[in-house]
Design a protein around this motif. Structure first.
Motif, PDB file in Angstrom:
ATOM      1  N   TYR A 194       8.319   1.452   8.201  1.00  0.00           N
ATOM      2  CA  TYR A 194       9.478   1.658   9.077  1.00  0.00           C
ATOM      3  C   TYR A 194       9.109   1.434  10.539  1.00  0.00           C
ATOM      4  O   TYR A 194       9.899   0.870  11.310  1.00  0.00           O
ATOM      5  CB  TYR A 194      10.046   3.065   8.888  1.00  0.00           C
ATOM      6  N   ALA A 195       7.921   1.871  10.935  1.00  0.00           N
ATOM      7  CA  ALA A 195       7.498   1.686  12.325  1.00  0.00           C
ATOM      8  C   ALA A 195       7.383   0.206  12.671  1.00  0.00           C
ATOM      9  O   ALA A 195       7.797  -0.233  13.748  1.00  0.00           O
ATOM     10  CB  ALA A 195       6.166   2.397  12.562  1.00  0.00           C
ATOM     11  N   LEU A 196       6.838  -0.579  11.753  1.00  0.00           N
ATOM     12  CA  LEU A 196       6.702  -2.015  11.987  1.00  0.00           C
ATOM     13  C   LEU A 196       8.063  -2.705  12.003  1.00  0.00           C
ATOM     14  O   LEU A 196       8.302  -3.625  12.792  1.00  0.00           O
ATOM     15  CB  LEU A 196       5.810  -2.634  10.909  1.00  0.00           C
ATOM     16  N   LEU A 197       8.966  -2.267  11.136  1.00  0.00           N
ATOM     17  CA  LEU A 197      10.296  -2.865  11.090  1.00  0.00           C
ATOM     18  C   LEU A 197      11.095  -2.573  12.355  1.00  0.00           C
ATOM     19  O   LEU A 197      11.823  -3.441  12.859  1.00  0.00           O
ATOM     20  CB  LEU A 197      11.072  -2.340   9.881  1.00  0.00           C
ATOM     21  N   GLY A 221      22.197   7.609  13.225  1.00  0.00           N
ATOM     22  CA  GLY A 221      21.037   7.067  13.925  1.00  0.00           C
ATOM     23  C   GLY A 221      19.770   7.166  13.104  1.00  0.00           C
ATOM     24  O   GLY A 221      19.317   8.245  12.765  1.00  0.00           O
ATOM     25  N   LEU A 222      19.204   6.011  12.739  1.00  0.00           N
ATOM     26  CA  LEU A 222      17.936   5.996  12.026  1.00  0.00           C
ATOM     27  C   LEU A 222      16.807   6.337  12.974  1.00  0.00           C
ATOM     28  O   LEU A 222      16.865   6.079  14.167  1.00  0.00           O
ATOM     29  CB  LEU A 222      17.689   4.606  11.424  1.00  0.00           C
ATOM     30  N   ALA A 223      15.755   6.891  12.421  1.00  0.00           N
ATOM     31  CA  ALA A 223      14.609   7.266  13.241  1.00  0.00           C
ATOM     32  C   ALA A 223      13.846   6.038  13.688  1.00  0.00           C
ATOM     33  O   ALA A 223      13.768   5.049  12.988  1.00  0.00           O
ATOM     34  CB  ALA A 223      13.670   8.164  12.436  1.00  0.00           C
ATOM     35  N   SER A 224      13.265   6.111  14.848  1.00  0.00           N
ATOM     36  CA  SER A 224      12.233   5.165  15.250  1.00  0.00           C
ATOM     37  C   SER A 224      10.914   5.826  14.909  1.00  0.00           C
ATOM     38  O   SER A 224      10.381   6.621  15.672  1.00  0.00           O
ATOM     39  CB  SER A 224      12.316   4.873  16.748  1.00  0.00           C
ATOM     40  N   VAL A 225      10.419   5.520  13.717  1.00  0.00           N
ATOM     41  CA  VAL A 225       9.290   6.269  13.170  1.00  0.00           C
ATOM     42  C   VAL A 225       8.051   6.045  14.019  1.00  0.00           C
ATOM     43  O   VAL A 225       7.778   4.927  14.401  1.00  0.00           O
ATOM     44  CB  VAL A 225       9.022   5.821  11.714  1.00  0.00           C
ATOM     45  N   HIS A 282      17.823  -2.795   2.672  1.00  0.00           N
ATOM     46  CA  HIS A 282      17.387  -2.907   1.272  1.00  0.00           C
ATOM     47  C   HIS A 282      16.246  -1.944   0.972  1.00  0.00           C
ATOM     48  O   HIS A 282      16.268  -1.224  -0.042  1.00  0.00           O
ATOM     49  CB  HIS A 282      16.946  -4.351   1.009  1.00  0.00           C
ATOM     50  N   TYR A 283      15.268  -1.912   1.846  1.00  0.00           N
ATOM     51  CA  TYR A 283      14.080  -1.078   1.634  1.00  0.00           C
ATOM     52  C   TYR A 283      14.443   0.406   1.674  1.00  0.00           C
ATOM     53  O   TYR A 283      13.968   1.200   0.854  1.00  0.00           O
ATOM     54  CB  TYR A 283      13.048  -1.408   2.710  1.00  0.00           C
ATOM     55  N   THR A 284      15.304   0.779   2.613  1.00  0.00           N
ATOM     56  CA  THR A 284      15.723   2.174   2.731  1.00  0.00           C
ATOM     57  C   THR A 284      16.490   2.618   1.491  1.00  0.00           C
ATOM     58  O   THR A 284      16.245   3.696   0.933  1.00  0.00           O
ATOM     59  CB  THR A 284      16.597   2.371   3.979  1.00  0.00           C
ATOM     60  N   GLU A 285      17.420   1.786   1.044  1.00  0.00           N
ATOM     61  CA  GLU A 285      18.221   2.134  -0.133  1.00  0.00           C
ATOM     62  C   GLU A 285      17.363   2.170  -1.394  1.00  0.00           C
ATOM     63  O   GLU A 285      17.510   3.070  -2.239  1.00  0.00           O
ATOM     64  CB  GLU A 285      19.364   1.133  -0.295  1.00  0.00           C
ATOM     65  N   LYS A 286      16.453   1.219  -1.528  1.00  0.00           N
ATOM     66  CA  LYS A 286      15.565   1.213  -2.688  1.00  0.00           C
ATOM     67  C   LYS A 286      14.681   2.462  -2.700  1.00  0.00           C
ATOM     68  O   LYS A 286      14.484   3.088  -3.755  1.00  0.00           O
ATOM     69  CB  LYS A 286      14.692  -0.044  -2.665  1.00  0.00           C
ATOM     70  N   SER A 287      14.173   2.843  -1.533  1.00  0.00           N
ATOM     71  CA  SER A 287      13.342   4.045  -1.446  1.00  0.00           C
ATOM     72  C   SER A 287      14.145   5.283  -1.826  1.00  0.00           C
ATOM     73  O   SER A 287      13.648   6.172  -2.534  1.00  0.00           O
ATOM     74  CB  SER A 287      12.779   4.194  -0.025  1.00  0.00           C
ATOM     75  N   PHE A 288      15.389   5.343  -1.360  1.00  0.00           N
ATOM     76  CA  PHE A 288      16.253   6.480  -1.693  1.00  0.00           C
ATOM     77  C   PHE A 288      16.452   6.587  -3.204  1.00  0.00           C
ATOM     78  O   PHE A 288      16.339   7.677  -3.788  1.00  0.00           O
ATOM     79  CB  PHE A 288      17.604   6.323  -0.993  1.00  0.00           C
ATOM     80  N   ARG A 289      16.727   5.477  -3.845  1.00  0.00           N
ATOM     81  CA  ARG A 289      16.959   5.505  -5.290  1.00  0.00           C
ATOM     82  C   ARG A 289      15.685   5.866  -6.054  1.00  0.00           C
ATOM     83  O   ARG A 289      15.734   6.603  -7.043  1.00  0.00           O
ATOM     84  CB  ARG A 289      17.522   4.159  -5.754  1.00  0.00           C
ATOM     85  N   ASN A 290      14.555   5.355  -5.593  1.00  0.00           N
ATOM     86  CA  ASN A 290      13.293   5.686  -6.259  1.00  0.00           C
ATOM     87  C   ASN A 290      12.963   7.169  -6.118  1.00  0.00           C
ATOM     88  O   ASN A 290      12.555   7.824  -7.089  1.00  0.00           O
ATOM     89  CB  ASN A 290      12.159   4.842  -5.680  1.00  0.00           C
ATOM     90  N   VAL A 291      13.122   7.712  -4.914  1.00  0.00           N
ATOM     91  CA  VAL A 291      12.862   9.137  -4.702  1.00  0.00           C
ATOM     92  C   VAL A 291      13.817   9.972  -5.549  1.00  0.00           C
ATOM     93  O   VAL A 291      13.428  10.988  -6.136  1.00  0.00           O
ATOM     94  CB  VAL A 291      12.999   9.495  -3.208  1.00  0.00           C
ATOM     95  N   GLN A 307       0.810  -1.219   0.000  1.00  0.00           N
ATOM     96  CA  GLN A 307       0.000   0.000   0.000  1.00  0.00           C
ATOM     97  C   GLN A 307       0.847   1.274   0.000  1.00  0.00           C
ATOM     98  O   GLN A 307       0.308   2.373   0.105  1.00  0.00           O
ATOM     99  CB  GLN A 307      -0.929  -0.012   1.218  1.00  0.00           C
ATOM    100  N   ASN A 308       2.173   1.126  -0.110  1.00  0.00           N
ATOM    101  CA  ASN A 308       3.094   2.275  -0.140  1.00  0.00           C
ATOM    102  C   ASN A 308       2.972   3.159   1.094  1.00  0.00           C
ATOM    103  O   ASN A 308       3.041   4.387   1.009  1.00  0.00           O
ATOM    104  CB  ASN A 308       2.879   3.111  -1.409  1.00  0.00           C
ATOM    105  N   LYS A 309       2.824   2.534   2.248  1.00  0.00           N
ATOM    106  CA  LYS A 309       2.752   3.271   3.507  1.00  0.00           C
ATOM    107  C   LYS A 309       4.139   3.242   4.160  1.00  0.00           C
ATOM    108  O   LYS A 309       4.452   2.366   4.961  1.00  0.00           O
ATOM    109  CB  LYS A 309       1.692   2.661   4.422  1.00  0.00           C
ATOM    110  N   PHE A 310       4.949   4.219   3.805  1.00  0.00           N
ATOM    111  CA  PHE A 310       6.354   4.201   4.201  1.00  0.00           C
ATOM    112  C   PHE A 310       6.532   4.324   5.711  1.00  0.00           C
ATOM    113  O   PHE A 310       7.276   3.544   6.322  1.00  0.00           O
ATOM    114  CB  PHE A 310       7.115   5.315   3.476  1.00  0.00           C
TER     115      PHE A 310
END
Length: 210
Positions: free
Chosen positions: A107-110, A206-210, A129-138, A100-103
Motif C-alpha cells: 500500500y505504501a508503494l502504491l 479516505g484511504l490511509a497513506s500507509v 482490486h488489491y484492496t477488495e481481494k484482500s478484504f475477501r481473503n481476510v 512476499q505478502n507485505k501488505f
C-alpha cells in the motif's frame, strides 16, 4: 491496440478497456512492438513510452493474479529501465512485496508518491482490486481479527471510522473484546442491492497513506 503504440493510445486503452482480462490481452499484443524500441545495447525508441507500457503491462498481470508471469516479464523489460527508471523500479518493488505478502509495504508503494500519466490509471485500478481481494481473503480466513491487523491488511487507517467501514461491508464488531468478526461477503444484500465495494466506501472516508 490497432494504432501504433503511443502514450495517447495507451491512455485510451487503460481508460476505456472494461475488463482486466481484455486489458491484459490488448497489452500483450503490444509487447512485440515495444520490443522493437530497444536492444541489448540500449533504448532506441521513446523511453517515456516504454516506461509507461512496461509498468502498465506489469500491473495488468497483477490485475489477473498472474504473479509468476509478472515475475517473468521483469526479465524482458529493458535493463536500462530497470537500472535507472524510478517508475519501473517501484512497479517491480510492488510485485516483490505482493509476492512476499507485505501488505503495508504494498500500500505504501502504491500510494506514497504520485504516478505519471497514464500509469496512474492502472495503478488506481489495481489498488481497488488489491484492496477488495484482500478484504475477501481476510473475510474467508479469519473468524476474528484485531482492528490494527485488519487495517494493515486492507490499507485503511486504524481510527474511529474503521468500524463503520467494515460493518458496512458485513463484518461484526465485538466491542467487549475489541475484535472484528469477519463474514464472507455476499454478492447481494437481502434487499437485492449489491453491497458497496470496500474501494467505494474508502473513497468516501479516505484511504490511509500507509
Amino acid at each position: 491496440m490497432g494504432a501504433p503504440l503511443s502514450l495517447e493510445q495507451l491512455q485510451k486503452v487503460l481508460t476505456e478497456t472494461p475488463t482486466n482480462d481484455a486489458l491484459f490481452d490488448i497489452l500483450s499484443s503490444c509487447e512485440d512492438e515495444a520490443c522493437q524500441q530497444f536492444t541489448q545495447a540500449g533504448i532506441t525508441g521513446d523511453a517515456t513510452l516504454l516506461t509507461a507500457f512496461y509498468s502498465s503491462f506489469l500491473f495488468s498481470h497483477l490485475l489477473i493474479d498472474e504473479i509468476q508471469e509478472a515475475r517473468a516479464l521483469t526479465q524482458r523489460i529493458p535493463s536500462a529501465l530497470i537500472q535507472n527508471d524510478p517508475v519501473i523500479q517501484r512497479s517491480i518493488a510492488i510485485l516483490r512485496s505482493i509476492y512476499q505478502n507485505k501488505f503495508s509495504e504494498t500500500y505504501a508503494l502504491l500510494r506514497g508518491q504520485p504516478w505519471p500519466t497514464p500509469v496512474d490509471v492502472i495503478v488506481q485500478r489495481f489498488d481497488a482490486h488489491y484492496t477488495e481481494k484482500s478484504f475477501r481473503n481476510v473475510s474467508r480466513i479469519y473468524e476474528s481479527i484485531r482492528p490494527e491487523v485488519a487495517a494493515e491488511y486492507l490499507g485503511l487507517q486504524n481510527n474511529t471510522e474503521l468500524i463503520d467501514i467494515l460493518v458496512k461491508r458485513g463484518w461484526e464488531w465485538d466491542a467487549d473484546k475489541d475484535l472484528f468478526r469477519p463474514h464472507v461477503p455476499d454478492e447481494h444484500v437481502k434487499a437485492g442491492k449489491s453491497r458497496p465495494s470496500l474501494d467505494q466506501i474508502s473513497r468516501v472516508v479516505g484511504l490511509a497513506s500507509v
